[in-house]
Structure formats: C-alpha cells, structure tokens
Design a protein around this motif. Structure first.
Motif, PDB file in Angstrom:
ATOM      1  N   UNK A   1       4.806   3.495   2.476  1.00 22.41           N
ATOM      2  CA  UNK A   1       5.816   4.271   1.823  1.00 22.41           C
ATOM      3  C   UNK A   1       5.707   4.994   3.547  1.00 22.41           C
ATOM      4  N   UNK A   2       4.993   5.746   3.024  1.00 20.34           N
ATOM      5  CA  UNK A   2       4.229   7.031   3.316  1.00 20.34           C
ATOM      6  C   UNK A   2       4.405   7.331   5.418  1.00 20.34           C
ATOM      7  N   UNK A   3       3.572   5.975   5.557  1.00 15.73           N
ATOM      8  CA  UNK A   3       4.530   5.358   7.292  1.00 15.73           C
ATOM      9  C   UNK A   3       5.933   5.697   7.503  1.00 15.73           C
ATOM     10  N   UNK A   4       6.652   4.657   6.237  1.00 16.41           N
ATOM     11  CA  UNK A   4       7.906   4.390   6.628  1.00 16.41           C
ATOM     12  C   UNK A   4       8.835   6.798   6.318  1.00 16.41           C
ATOM     13  N   UNK A   5       8.616   6.571   5.516  1.00 14.33           N
ATOM     14  CA  UNK A   5       9.179   8.245   5.183  1.00 14.33           C
ATOM     15  C   UNK A   5       9.055   9.759   6.046  1.00 14.33           C
ATOM     16  N   UNK A   6       7.449   9.144   7.445  1.00  8.86           N
ATOM     17  CA  UNK A   6       7.312  10.340   7.222  1.00  8.86           C
ATOM     18  C   UNK A   6       6.820  11.633   7.226  1.00  8.86           C
TER      19      UNK A   6
ATOM     20  N   UNK B   1       0.763  -1.065   0.372  1.00  7.61           N
ATOM     21  CA  UNK B   1       0.341  -0.077   0.191  1.00  7.61           C
ATOM     22  C   UNK B   1       1.044   1.496  -0.029  1.00  7.61           C
ATOM     23  N   UNK B   2       0.534   2.315  -0.719  1.00  2.00           N
ATOM     24  CA  UNK B   2       1.107   3.290  -1.290  1.00  2.00           C
ATOM     25  C   UNK B   2       1.147   3.969   0.892  1.00  2.00           C
ATOM     26  N   UNK B   3       0.462   3.808   1.327  1.00  2.00           N
ATOM     27  CA  UNK B   3       0.031   4.532   3.199  1.00  2.00           C
ATOM     28  C   UNK B   3       1.776   4.113   3.366  1.00  2.00           C
TER      29      UNK B   3
ATOM     30  N   UNK C   1      -3.101  12.491   0.279  1.00  2.00           N
ATOM     31  CA  UNK C   1      -3.945  13.348   0.388  1.00  2.00           C
ATOM     32  C   UNK C   1      -4.956  12.495   0.189  1.00  2.00           C
ATOM     33  N   UNK C   2      -6.054  12.551   1.519  1.00  2.00           N
ATOM     34  CA  UNK C   2      -7.062  11.334   1.188  1.00  2.00           C
ATOM     35  C   UNK C   2      -8.490  12.471   0.090  1.00  2.00           C
TER      36      UNK C   2
ATOM     37  N   UNK D   1       4.769   0.308  -6.181  1.00  2.00           N
ATOM     38  CA  UNK D   1       4.086   0.355  -4.399  1.00  2.00           C
ATOM     39  C   UNK D   1       2.271  -0.292  -5.567  1.00  2.00           C
ATOM     40  N   UNK D   2       2.484  -1.002  -5.010  1.00  2.00           N
ATOM     41  CA  UNK D   2       1.166  -2.435  -6.096  1.00  2.00           C
ATOM     42  C   UNK D   2      -0.661  -1.674  -6.246  1.00  2.00           C
ATOM     43  N   UNK D   3      -0.800  -0.959  -5.215  1.00  2.00           N
ATOM     44  CA  UNK D   3      -1.374  -0.820  -4.992  1.00  2.00           C
ATOM     45  C   UNK D   3      -2.514   0.189  -5.752  1.00  2.00           C
ATOM     46  N   UNK D   4      -1.241   0.950  -6.610  1.00  2.00           N
ATOM     47  CA  UNK D   4      -1.102   1.753  -7.776  1.00  2.00           C
ATOM     48  C   UNK D   4      -0.787   0.950  -9.273  1.00  2.00           C
TER      49      UNK D   4
END
Length: 358
Positions: A12-17, A8-10, A23-24, A78-81
């Motif tokens: 990567x977001x969680x890892x990079x901080x 999930x792209x999220x 943006x939802x 990013x598998x979800x896209x």
C-alpha cells in the motif's frame, strides 16, 4: 467488508507513494539461537528469521469488526496486520468518525459473538497478551506519534489491568471492542506490526517484556522458589495426567509446585526471577520464563503432538538454558492436538535432572 487486500502494508505504501507513512522500528534480522538441550533430537532449526517491525500511519483509515481489521483509504485490508477470522457478516453499519489519532493494538481472533467463553479473544490468552499485544505499544512508543486513543479488545483479567498499569499505558485512552459490527474511521489511524506475524517472538519483544516488568519495581527474591514446577492443574487442557507421581519425584529434589493463574503479576515476576530451575508443561504460563535471571534452566514438558518453538525462543532471548522433554499424550488423543493432556516418563525426567546435576 472489503474483499480486496494488500498482502503487505508496504504494498500500500508503494502504491500511495508516501514513504513517511511507514517507519521501520527494528530491521529484519536472522539469528542462530542455541539448540534445545536434552535427550530428544531438536525438532526445529536454530536459524530464526524475523521480519522488520514497523509502524504504519493511515490517513482516514478504518477499523472493521471486533477483530479490528485495518482498512486503507482505497478500501483494502492489510493482511500482515490482521488475523483473518470466519465472519459471516458482509456489511457493516456506517463508521463512527474520530477526528483524532487512533492506534490499533488489537490482533487475532476477537469473536465474543460466537460463544461466551472469554478465551474467544486472542488477548485473553496469557501468552499472546504479553508477546503479541503488549509489544505493539512499544512500537508505538518508539515511533513517537502522540496517540489520542488505543483500540483494544474487551479487558477481562487482572493480568491485563496489572500489566497495562506497569507499562504506564493510560487506561482512559482505551477503546475496548467487543461488538462484531465495530466500525470506525480515524483522522489518522496508526497500526504497528504484529510480533507473531514477524516470526513469532522477535528478540525485541522479550527485551521489552522482561525489562518492563523487572526494572519498573524492586524485585523481592524468594529463596523457597529456586526450584519450581509450574502446574496446569486448573487448566482444561494440556495438564499432566500423572502429576502426583511427578511431584513425588520433584519434591524429593527440592521443587515447589506453583499454579500461576491466581497470582498477581508482581508475584509471578518475583517467583520466576528467583527460580534457578523451572519445570513446566507446554502452556502460556511459560512466558514467565522471560522474568528468569540469565543462567537459569527451563525444562519444558512438551506433548509430542505439538511442535512449537515459542518458549524456546523466549528462553534463548532471556539467556535461559532450554531443555525440551518430549512426552507421550493421554490416549486416545484429542480431536485437536493442541489440547492433548501429557503423560510424563518419570525415568526420563530423572535423567534430565541428572543432566542439570540435580
């Protein structure tokens, strides 16, 4: 080709901080839609789940191959896209750098090197173009980031050019991809969610497509198209074997046969906006039901070898009454069930017409 990935792209977001990179646009939702009508038992649940629709921004992100896999700065996909395709290449040439903001709207299989059929690209399939490609432009618009270039597959068909013009997408900003070793890096890569991966036809996609084509111009109603039968006589698969007999029945009931592929988008919107009853075999042309007025009726002639709720969802979002008429398929069945031709039970069709008081 990176083999590591984030599911999930999220992740990567969680890892990079950097939460502002994600943006939802539309929150996750669950809807209970009206059950299909007809004589056959419903084949799917009325409860539909749709994941949140988002837009991710990736500094120094890359796009790889003709399918344009988004790749993060730490060299993960990013598998979800993406839609994972059977590439044999394991290396790519050095990337071309764009010191610009580049958005990717390309998704699915885009494999022109495997054969010369234009259908080797997802976006050349009419249904996917309208409900899995074009709505990604909408997410980008809602995000509000100025885009310098849009990466998209090679355009081939009039409906692609017509729809981009209608939706005011600037053609001079398109980067069309066809070569399998496509590889670029952007100063800022912007990647919107893929509607298909969110739950197939989220309601906001139907609203965007329906309104985008019905509100941007004056609709010219055509009274002679209040009852239409959509033929696939020019298709290589999933056409109605006994269509002549079907039309003998429907003509007596005031139906007019149409073939949508030669029509312009304006003609399709006008005709389906005029239709009160639509009968059609399963196929991409049925996304045009999104242009019907609320209260119209759609009877889908569905092969019993395919179980797909795509056009039911589109009908429900458009407030169109959906009937599924399950049909036998031509014998022997095809090796791939998705290309089976359809045999319509005329007595059963007549009962459906009686149900809608025709």
């Amino acid at each position: 080709m990176p083999l590591e990935y984030y599911s999930k792209t999220k992740e990567w977001i969680s890892k990079c901080g950097f939460n502002d990179y994600y943006k939802v646009i539309y929150p996750r939702q669950t809807l209970t839609l009206p059950a299909p009508k007809g004589l056959d038992p419903p084949r799917w649940s009325q409860k539909c789940h749709f994941d949140e629709a988002f837009v991710a921004t990736i500094p120094n992100g890359r796009l790889m191959t003709s399918c344009s896999y988004p790749v993060t700065p730490d060299n993960k996909r990013l598998l979800d896209v993406e839609y994972n395709c059977p590439y044999t290449e394991t290396t790519l040439p050095a990337h071309e750098y764009y010191a610009k903001t580049v958005a990717s709207v390309l998704w699915g299989w885009n494999l022109p090197h495997l054969n010369f059929d234009k259908q080797s690209s997802t976006q050349n399939v009419y249904g996917h173009w309208f409900f899995d490609i074009l709505p990604r432009f909408h997410l980008l618009e809602r995000r509000g980031i100025p885009i310098d270039y849009y990466v998209i597959g090679k355009l081939h068909y009039p409906f692609q050019y017509e729809s981009l013009k209608t939706l005011n997408i600037p053609m001079d900003k398109l980067i069309e991809v066809s070569k399998p070793d496509f590889h670029i890096q952007a100063r800022m890569l912007v990647v919107p969610a893929v509607p298909f991966n969110l739950g197939k036809c989220p309601p906001w996609t139907s609203e965007y497509i329906g309104n985008g084509f019905k509100l941007n111009r004056k609709i010219h109603k055509k009274m002679e198209y209040e009852r239409i039968y959509v033929s696939r006589e020019d298709a290589s698969a999933r056409f109605v074997i006994n269509e002549e007999e079907v039309m003998q029945l429907l003509t007596k009931k005031g139906f007019k046969k149409i073939v949508t592929s030669p029509m312009t988008m304006e003609e399709k919107v006008d005709i389906f906006s005029s239709a009160r009853v639509v009968i059609a075999p399963f196929g991409s042309a049925n996304i045009n039901v999104a242009f019907c007025e609320p209260g119209a009726t759609f009877i889908e002639l569905a092969p019993n070898t395919i179980n797909d709720n795509y056009f039911w969802k589109i009908s429900c979002h458009a407030n169109v009454d959906y009937y599924e008429l399950l049909c036998d398929v031509e014998q022997p069945p095809k090796a791939h069930s998705g290309v089976d031709n359809i045999v319509v039970d005329l007595a059963k069709l007549e009962r459906y017409l009686q149900m809608i008081k025709i």
